[in-house]
Enzyme design. Structure first.
Site, PDB file in Angstrom:
ATOM      1  CE  LYS A  51      49.000  -5.090   4.488  1.00 43.66           C
ATOM      2  NZ  LYS A  51      50.022  -4.569   3.571  1.00 43.66           N
TER       3      LYS A  51
HETATM    4  N1  GLU Z   1      50.062  -1.079   2.695  1.00 47.34           N
HETATM    5  C1  GLU Z   1      51.234  -0.692   2.008  1.00 47.34           C
HETATM    6  C2  GLU Z   1      52.077  -1.897   1.658  1.00 47.34           C
HETATM    7  O1  GLU Z   1      51.584  -2.996   1.559  1.00 47.34           O
HETATM    8  C3  GLU Z   1      52.007   0.405   2.744  1.00 47.34           C
HETATM    9  C4  GLU Z   1      52.508   0.038   4.108  1.00 47.34           C
HETATM   10  C5  GLU Z   1      53.112   1.226   4.857  1.00 47.34           C
HETATM   11  O2  GLU Z   1      53.254   2.282   4.272  1.00 47.34           O
HETATM   12  O3  GLU Z   1      53.413   1.035   6.029  1.00 47.34           O
HETATM   13  O4  GLU Z   1      53.237  -1.799   1.399  1.00 47.34           O
END
Ligand code: GLU
Length: 424
Positions: A114
């Site tokens: 993240k």
């Molecule tokens: N931000 C989204 C999540 O928390 C999508 C992450 C992604 O598609 O890599 O799942």
């Protein structure tokens, strides 16, 4: 001299601790060896960068950017980038670990990561956000990569930011690399169905759980906290499947209509009103946190972390909670909800539709091919349903909540893969 405990911040919970307390319980039930537990709890890499940006008034402001790669055991790491004033390392660490478990639960070949920048995009111009996004990409050039670490949108970011990221990365590499990021605009190699994917996954999880609980969607009521990408799509798709969505909310407050919210009108209003529902006339305005304790059958927290706490959990009346956000329930609230017999489809399962379609986008980019929306939706619905059924089976077998069962499924998969791959 006695050690003085710092006063608890009301009942706010550190998101990393919230993740770890579930991880500990699930690892214990699985009988995970201590060595493997220690490997899985530690993020593989944590990067913090300072990003000096020239603002529109010519002043220079320094922003802090983060990328935490929690694990690459299952494959390249995957996870969104958040632009929000509250972004901090502990939050990004928790969100990165949740991505590892999320990808493992839906069985896609990714590790977890993240990123985030501590900033307030609502108060910045498009030019300032673009410079910030490009500076962040440039600082992370050796972290990102289509086979290493693949970012995506999260709170405060969307296709526009992903396009800048893809362009900046491609310029440095001297060629177009669209598989370095997902959630792109369709013309740049984005996937059909990606925008609504998380909300759609929430809808599929809710309906699959309702079927098991024998709740008829045509007789059910629902409240959705959050009216961003996830909340607005979840609300719209749930109402299309027969539920009466009586309340929605955003940072301006909550909006209640016993007969159901008119989404076309609400979305139109929000888009014409700088993304806010403030002043929306199609419903009665109620206090923001009142939404969580309304007498509805299904509650979808789709805003942010730590909103269902030990304080409000005793007053929750919903039979089913489907977590559209990451980490909306504090670990202290888990047992209260359990004791009340409330079924919770946990975040790492319920909101995994987004990363699932991100995976499809990456696959299409690498194939140099485009799938029709129908194929994307059919495949992601199947993955979400299978994942829920699998987690449900584990929860029945071990007599644990769906949350602990989801962690168990995920941890077991990552631990087994780690053992095959081995360490030093
Ligand atoms: N931000 C989204 C999540 O928390 C999508 C992450 C992604 O598609 O890599 O799942």
């Amino acid at each position: 001299m006695g050690y003085i405990e710092p006063a608890p911040l009301l009942d706010k919970e550190n998101p990393f601790e919230a993740m770890m307390s579930r991880f500990r319980v699930a690892s214990q039930i699985l009988g995970l060896e201590e060595e493997v537990y220690n490997v899985l709890k530690s993020p593989a890499r944590q990067v913090i960068v300072s990003l000096p940006i020239t603002m529109d008034d010519s002043s220079i402001k320094v922003f802090e950017g983060y990328r935490v790669v929690h694990s690459t055991i299952l494959g390249p790491s995957k996870g969104g980038i958040r632009y929000d004033p509250h972004v901090n390392l502990d939050e990004v660490k928790a969100l990165a670990a949740w991505m590892t478990w999320k990808c493992a639960v839906v069985d896609i070949p990714y590790g977890g990561a993240k990123g985030g920048i501590t900033c307030n995009p609502r108060e910045m111009s498009a030019g300032e956000i673009e410079r910030l996004t490009r500076a962040y990409t440039s600082a992370m050039i050796d972290i990102f990569g289509p086979d290493r670490d693949i970012p995506a949108p999260d709170m405060g970011t969307g296709p526009r930011e992903m396009a800048w990221l893809m362009d900046e990365y491609s310029k440095t590499r001297g060629m177009t690399v669209n598989a370095v990021v997902t959630g792109k605009p369709i013309v740049l190699g984005g996937s059909l169905g990606r925008t609504e994917a998380t909300g759609r996954g929430v809808m599929v999880s809710a309906l699959t759980a309702m079927e098991k609980m024998k709740i008829n969607p045509y007789k059910a009521t629902c409240a959705v906290q959050g009216f961003g990408n996830v909340g607005s799509w979840a609300a719209r798709l749930l109402s299309e499947r027969g539920l009466i969505v009586q309340a929605v909310s955003d940072i301006s407050g909550a909006y209640y209509n016993e007969k159901g919210i008119d989404f076309e009108a609400a979305i139109k209003y929000r888009d014409a009103n700088k993304g806010s529902l403030e002043g929306f006339g199609g419903a009665e305005k109620i206090k923001g946190d009142e939404l969580l304790t309304l007498s509805v059958d299904v509650l979808v927290p789709a805003a942010t972390e730590d909103v269902i706490t030990a304080t409000n959990a005793p007053n929750i009346k919903a039979k089913l909670i489907v977590e559209g956000a990451n980490g909306p329930t504090s670990s202290k609230a888990d047992s209260i909800l359990n004791d009340k017999g409330i079924v919770v489809v946990p975040d790492i399962l319920a909101n995994a539709g987004g990363v699932t379609v991100s995976y499809f986008e990456w696959v299409q980019n690498r194939l140099g091919y485009k799938w029709e929306a129908e194929r994307v939706n059919r495949r992601s619905d199947r993955i979400m349903k299978d994942a829920l059924n699998n987690v449900y089976k584990t929860s029945q077998e071990y007599k644990v909540s769906l949350r602990i069962a989801a962690y168990m499924v995920a941890i077991d998969k990552v631990a087994k893969t780690y053992k095959y791959r081995g360490g030093y």
